[in-house]
Design a protein around this motif. Sequence first.
Motif, PDB file in Angstrom:
ATOM      1  N   ASP A  85       0.864  -1.195   0.000  1.00 14.81           N
ATOM      2  CA  ASP A  85       0.000   0.000   0.000  1.00 14.81           C
ATOM      3  C   ASP A  85       0.893   1.235   0.000  1.00 14.81           C
ATOM      4  O   ASP A  85       1.438   1.634   1.033  1.00 14.81           O
ATOM      5  N   SER A  87       0.181   4.279  -0.227  1.00 15.09           N
ATOM      6  CA  SER A  87      -0.346   5.448   0.477  1.00 15.09           C
ATOM      7  C   SER A  87       0.115   5.527   1.930  1.00 15.09           C
ATOM      8  O   SER A  87       0.044   6.588   2.553  1.00 15.09           O
ATOM      9  N   VAL A  88       0.592   4.404   2.477  1.00 12.67           N
ATOM     10  CA  VAL A  88       1.084   4.406   3.856  1.00 12.67           C
ATOM     11  C   VAL A  88       2.572   4.065   3.915  1.00 12.67           C
ATOM     12  O   VAL A  88       3.116   3.862   5.003  1.00 12.67           O
ATOM     13  N   ARG A  93       4.433   7.594  -0.438  1.00 10.35           N
ATOM     14  CA  ARG A  93       3.099   8.129  -0.178  1.00 10.35           C
ATOM     15  C   ARG A  93       2.882   9.536  -0.726  1.00 10.35           C
ATOM     16  O   ARG A  93       1.732   9.934  -0.959  1.00 10.35           O
ATOM     17  N   ASN A  94       3.977  10.291  -0.968  1.00  4.63           N
ATOM     18  CA  ASN A  94       3.843  11.643  -1.502  1.00  4.63           C
ATOM     19  C   ASN A  94       4.067  11.724  -3.008  1.00  4.63           C
ATOM     20  O   ASN A  94       4.050  12.822  -3.569  1.00  4.63           O
ATOM     21  N   VAL A  98       0.558   8.619  -6.621  1.00  5.45           N
ATOM     22  CA  VAL A  98      -0.107   7.997  -5.469  1.00  5.45           C
ATOM     23  C   VAL A  98      -1.187   8.942  -4.928  1.00  5.45           C
ATOM     24  O   VAL A  98      -2.329   8.530  -4.694  1.00  5.45           O
ATOM     25  N   THR A  99      -0.824  10.215  -4.761  1.00  9.08           N
ATOM     26  CA  THR A  99      -1.773  11.191  -4.218  1.00  9.08           C
ATOM     27  C   THR A  99      -2.818  11.604  -5.243  1.00  9.08           C
ATOM     28  O   THR A  99      -3.919  12.024  -4.893  1.00  9.08           O
ATOM     29  N   GLY A 103      -3.528   6.977  -8.826  1.00  9.32           N
ATOM     30  CA  GLY A 103      -3.842   6.543  -7.461  1.00  9.32           C
ATOM     31  C   GLY A 103      -3.258   5.193  -7.129  1.00  9.32           C
ATOM     32  O   GLY A 103      -3.950   4.295  -6.628  1.00  9.32           O
ATOM     33  N   ARG A 105      -1.690   2.133  -5.428  1.00  6.48           N
ATOM     34  CA  ARG A 105      -1.616   1.572  -4.078  1.00  6.48           C
ATOM     35  C   ARG A 105      -0.659   0.374  -4.070  1.00  6.48           C
ATOM     36  O   ARG A 105       0.363   0.396  -3.436  1.00  6.48           O
TER      37      ARG A 105
END
Length: 217
Positions: A85, A87-88, A93-94, A98-99, A103, A105
């Motif tokens: 994942d 996003s974590v 994550r930045n 991803v943001t 998107g 993951r």
Amino acid sequence: MTDAEDRLATLADYGLLDTPMEPQFDSIVEAAACEVDAPIAMISLIDARRQWFKARLGIDSTETPIEESFCAKAIEQDDVFVVPDASVDERFRNYPNVTGGPGIRFYAGAPLRMRNGTQIGTLCVIDVAPRAGLDDEERIALEDLARRTVAAFELRRDMRDARGDDAAGSDASSWLEQASSHLLKAWAALDQIGATAEVAHLERVIVDVDALRLSHG
């Protein structure tokens, strides 16, 4: 030389960057996406400033900056690189991909390790939903498809070198070079109709013919 310098030299030697899309590589990313049930798959090659996609499925862009590249991290590993994942994951994550769109993951990338030991990119699959990882069958399938990608790159380079080699004019070498060319075309045709068993057998034939051709060089 540094790893980056080795990679750039190898990419230049193989002449892969900015070449047209081709059916045999399109079929590899389609097979990767199918094996892992992922909406996005790519053959990604890493140069000094970008990752460029020799083949892609599920995205429109042909390249992205290296600063936004999961694959640039994946080629630092010897095995399949998995991000459950993004996003974590503080490493990713930045990232804009991803943001924002698409998107990302989940990511899994198998390095493309060439004959000289240099890793020039990855065969990767991507999902917009997190996943726990790859199961054993999925990992093996991705690794096999990555090896198949490398084999096609290597065979193409060897054929190019043979054409430019004055010593390649013997009857045996000339015939074997023609055989390699025909086998690659047959491989692409079988890929297009999804003939998995036939393609697997043909890959073994290609390897055998290539070995014979090199022994006659």
